[in-house]
Design an enzyme around this catalytic site. Sequence first.
Site, short mmCIF file in Angstrom:
data_model
loop_
_atom_site.label_atom_id
_atom_site.label_comp_id
_atom_site.label_asym_id
_atom_site.label_seq_id
_atom_site.Cartn_x
_atom_site.Cartn_y
_atom_site.Cartn_z
N GLU A 72 0.85 -1.20 0.00
CA GLU A 72 0.00 0.00 0.00
C GLU A 72 0.88 1.25 0.00
O GLU A 72 1.92 1.29 0.66
CB GLU A 72 -0.92 0.01 1.22
CG GLU A 72 -1.87 1.19 1.27
CD GLU A 72 -2.85 1.11 2.43
OE1 GLU A 72 -3.35 2.17 2.87
OE2 GLU A 72 -3.11 -0.02 2.90
N ASP A 99 0.03 5.36 0.48
CA ASP A 99 -1.18 6.14 0.76
C ASP A 99 -0.95 7.59 1.15
O ASP A 99 0.05 7.97 1.73
CB ASP A 99 -2.04 5.44 1.82
CG ASP A 99 -1.39 5.34 3.19
OD1 ASP A 99 -0.66 6.24 3.59
OD2 ASP A 99 -1.65 4.32 3.86
N GLU A 142 -3.38 10.22 3.34
CA GLU A 142 -4.56 10.39 4.18
C GLU A 142 -4.57 11.83 4.68
O GLU A 142 -3.53 12.37 5.07
CB GLU A 142 -4.58 9.42 5.35
CG GLU A 142 -4.76 7.98 4.94
CD GLU A 142 -4.81 7.03 6.13
OE1 GLU A 142 -5.50 5.99 6.04
OE2 GLU A 142 -4.15 7.32 7.15
#
Length: 289
Positions: free
Chosen positions: A104, A106, A108
């Site tokens: 992953e 990412d 956020e």
Amino acid sequence: MACYSCSSYPIFLLSFIVTSSFIVANAGNFNKDVDITWGDGRAKILNEGKLLTLSPDKASGPAFQSKNEFLYGKFDMQLKLVPNNSAGTVTAYYLKSPGASGDEIDFEFLGNLSGNPYIVHNNVYIQGKGDREQQFYLWFDPTADFHTYSILWNPGHIVFYIDGRPIREFKTLESFGIPYPKKQSMRMYASLWNANDWATRGGLVKTDWSQAPFTASFRNFNAKACVWSNGISSCSSNSTTKNSWFSQELDSSSQKEAKMGAAKLHGLQLLHRHKSVPSGPPQECTNKN
């Protein structure tokens, strides 16, 4: 390698621009590019596929994912985050492979009380293991207009960008026995959900549902990438060598500038995450090469 537990600053490169004409995913049409996977009306595709909005409620948070899977690429998305009192909410935009042992990469965005800056949080998971988090204050109001958030992922480097400005580099150190995400294809995902147990001031500030709706807007998803289907990549060896994103890396002068304090430019500030890591920092944090 930059990681929250072993470096004071993320790696910057102000002059780095990735250029490529190798586009294998539809650019900017959500009707063609994505599937809404969660939300039951809380996710909406508007303006003939040019705009997608997410608005959670107490019952559920909405989400969508790319139709294609990818193994390497440059991924751009323009976002306008939840305005006003967004405390307790998290807007996410990331690449992910399936399963508990998936990889992953990412972004956020942690909501906050009105007038307080958003925090952008990024992480890299490899075979299900993260602990590579960094957090930054954004140097602009991400709710007033759309801004471009990008992920470059190639066989040697992962670079996070905001409006074309690199904010972090994660590079392979496989020669030292440290894994790198290169074997699992990933989809692009995005979501908006209630995370008031941790999102704002470690959960001290809760979501105020009287301030709803909480709406984040997305547009202009663009993937210059290798589509992965049935174990086969759309990229041939000839095509990858012609595209700068596939072999792009940060030059030494820019890395040196970053280590000397370029992280303080443009009002960007690294937030140290004071938390214990029982297993210790990732192996790359102890490697000096």
